[in-house]
Scaffold this active site. Structure first.
Site, PDB file in Angstrom:
ATOM      1  N   ASP A   1      23.254  35.214  -1.739  1.00  0.00           N
ATOM      2  CA  ASP A   1      24.220  34.199  -1.300  1.00  0.00           C
ATOM      3  C   ASP A   1      25.560  34.346  -2.007  1.00  0.00           C
ATOM      4  OD1 ASP A   1      22.305  33.196   0.371  1.00  0.00           O
ATOM      5  OD2 ASP A   1      21.981  31.327  -0.727  1.00  0.00           O
TER       6      ASP A   1
ATOM      7  N   HIS B   1      24.721  26.309   7.467  1.00  0.00           N
ATOM      8  CA  HIS B   1      23.995  25.240   6.784  1.00  0.00           C
ATOM      9  C   HIS B   1      23.692  25.639   5.344  1.00  0.00           C
ATOM     10  CE1 HIS B   1      20.037  23.465   5.547  1.00  0.00           C
ATOM     11  NE2 HIS B   1      20.770  22.389   5.748  1.00  0.00           N
TER      12      HIS B   1
ATOM     13  N   ARG C   1       0.813  -1.218   0.000  1.00  0.00           N
ATOM     14  CA  ARG C   1       0.000   0.000   0.000  1.00  0.00           C
ATOM     15  C   ARG C   1       0.842   1.261   0.000  1.00  0.00           C
ATOM     16  NH1 ARG C   1      -2.736  -0.516   5.396  1.00  0.00           N
ATOM     17  NH2 ARG C   1      -0.678  -1.344   5.829  1.00  0.00           N
TER      18      ARG C   1
ATOM     19  N   LYS D   1      18.525  23.203  13.564  1.00  0.00           N
ATOM     20  CA  LYS D   1      17.632  22.838  12.467  1.00  0.00           C
ATOM     21  C   LYS D   1      17.567  21.320  12.347  1.00  0.00           C
ATOM     22  CE  LYS D   1      18.769  26.960   9.799  1.00  0.00           C
ATOM     23  NZ  LYS D   1      19.415  27.468   8.590  1.00  0.00           N
TER      24      LYS D   1
ATOM     25  N   GLU E   1      20.706  37.400  10.663  1.00  0.00           N
ATOM     26  CA  GLU E   1      20.997  36.463   9.573  1.00  0.00           C
ATOM     27  C   GLU E   1      22.317  36.833   8.904  1.00  0.00           C
ATOM     28  OE1 GLU E   1      18.749  34.770   5.631  1.00  0.00           O
ATOM     29  OE2 GLU E   1      18.417  36.857   6.186  1.00  0.00           O
TER      30      GLU E   1
ATOM     31  N   ASP F   1       8.439  25.794  11.360  1.00  0.00           N
ATOM     32  CA  ASP F   1       8.700  24.887  10.247  1.00  0.00           C
ATOM     33  C   ASP F   1       8.785  25.713   8.969  1.00  0.00           C
ATOM     34  OD1 ASP F   1       8.525  22.720  11.931  1.00  0.00           O
ATOM     35  OD2 ASP F   1       6.766  21.838  11.002  1.00  0.00           O
ATOM     36  N   ASN F   2       9.756  25.375   8.120  1.00  0.00           N
ATOM     37  CA  ASN F   2       9.936  26.053   6.842  1.00  0.00           C
ATOM     38  C   ASN F   2       9.975  25.016   5.728  1.00  0.00           C
ATOM     39  OD1 ASN F   2      10.334  28.574   8.173  1.00  0.00           O
ATOM     40  ND2 ASN F   2      12.445  27.995   8.549  1.00  0.00           N
TER      41      ASN F   2
ATOM     42  N   TYR G   1      12.319  22.007   6.969  1.00  0.00           N
ATOM     43  CA  TYR G   1      13.140  22.041   8.171  1.00  0.00           C
ATOM     44  C   TYR G   1      12.415  22.678   9.339  1.00  0.00           C
ATOM     45  CZ  TYR G   1      14.632  26.504   5.949  1.00  0.00           C
ATOM     46  OH  TYR G   1      14.684  27.713   5.307  1.00  0.00           O
TER      47      TYR G   1
ATOM     48  N   HIS H   1      24.068  29.396   5.416  1.00  0.00           N
ATOM     49  CA  HIS H   1      23.348  30.359   6.243  1.00  0.00           C
ATOM     50  C   HIS H   1      23.421  30.019   7.724  1.00  0.00           C
ATOM     51  CE1 HIS H   1      20.591  30.610   2.481  1.00  0.00           C
ATOM     52  NE2 HIS H   1      21.581  31.470   2.368  1.00  0.00           N
TER      53      HIS H   1
END
Length: 184
Positions: A171, A120, A24, A73, A144, A49-50, A133, A63
């Site tokens: 970035d 990360h 299944r 994370k 940040e 949560d992202n 994540y 990051h």
């Protein structure tokens, strides 16, 4: 049940769920606070949560958020395949400046637990990937920062041909590790 796999860097773990499959489909427990806290010997309180979707060759990272807003994370892939990387930025750590990478996919269902004090990032190895994540601290834009994905000293192999790499403008202008701000 879940299995904890050590990476050689303290507090950085791969978590492999027990998957129950039959004709299944499959079932597995993707998160259980008590089990993860017991396995790692640490306690986490995930608050956000992202989820992101990216196409082949995209590299997101490296990051992190500065203390006191740094984040643990717990990451995984819902669709596709990525190469996920964490870099130890904890100044007192014997593995400071070392990185570890692991392939995460919808097929292997592995998760990567990245504690506070790590940068990360990930690269997309499949046509597209949906990445999810959990974070134990809210996003705080003022704290940040990050490290350039192709830092020469880190020399990370992102498993993507140079001609296929796709990095955001933001970035692409991050500093190399030697010039990066960190306070862990």
């Amino acid at each position: 049940m879940m299995t904890l796999i050590e990476t050689g860097i303290s507090d950085l773990f791969i978590i492999e769920p027990e998957v129950f499959e039959d004709d299944r489909g499959y079932f597995f427990e993707s998160y259980n606070k008590k089990i993860i806290d017991d396995l790692t010997g640490m306690e986490f309180n995930f608050v956000q949560d992202n989820q992101s979707r990216s196409s082949y060759g995209v590299i997101r990272g490296l990051h992190y958020q500065l203390a006191p807003y740094s984040q643990t994370k717990l990451v995984r892939v819902l669709q596709g395949k990525v190469y996920d990387v964490a870099v130890d930025l904890r100044k007192g750590s014997p593995t400071f400046g070392k990185w570890f990478g692991v392939e995460l996919s919808a097929e292997n269902k592995r998760q990567f637990l990245i504690p506070k004090g790590f940068a990360h990032g990930f690269s997309v190895l499949s046509e597209s990937a949906v990445f999810a994540y959990k974070c134990d601290e809210y996003y705080h834009p003022e704290s940040e920062t990050g490290i350039l994905y192709n830092d020469r000293l880190l020399n990370i192999d992102w498993k993507v041909k140079d001609c296929d790499i796709n990095v955001s403008g933001k970035d692409n202008i991050l500093p190399e590790m030697k010039n990066a701000e960190m306070n862990f």
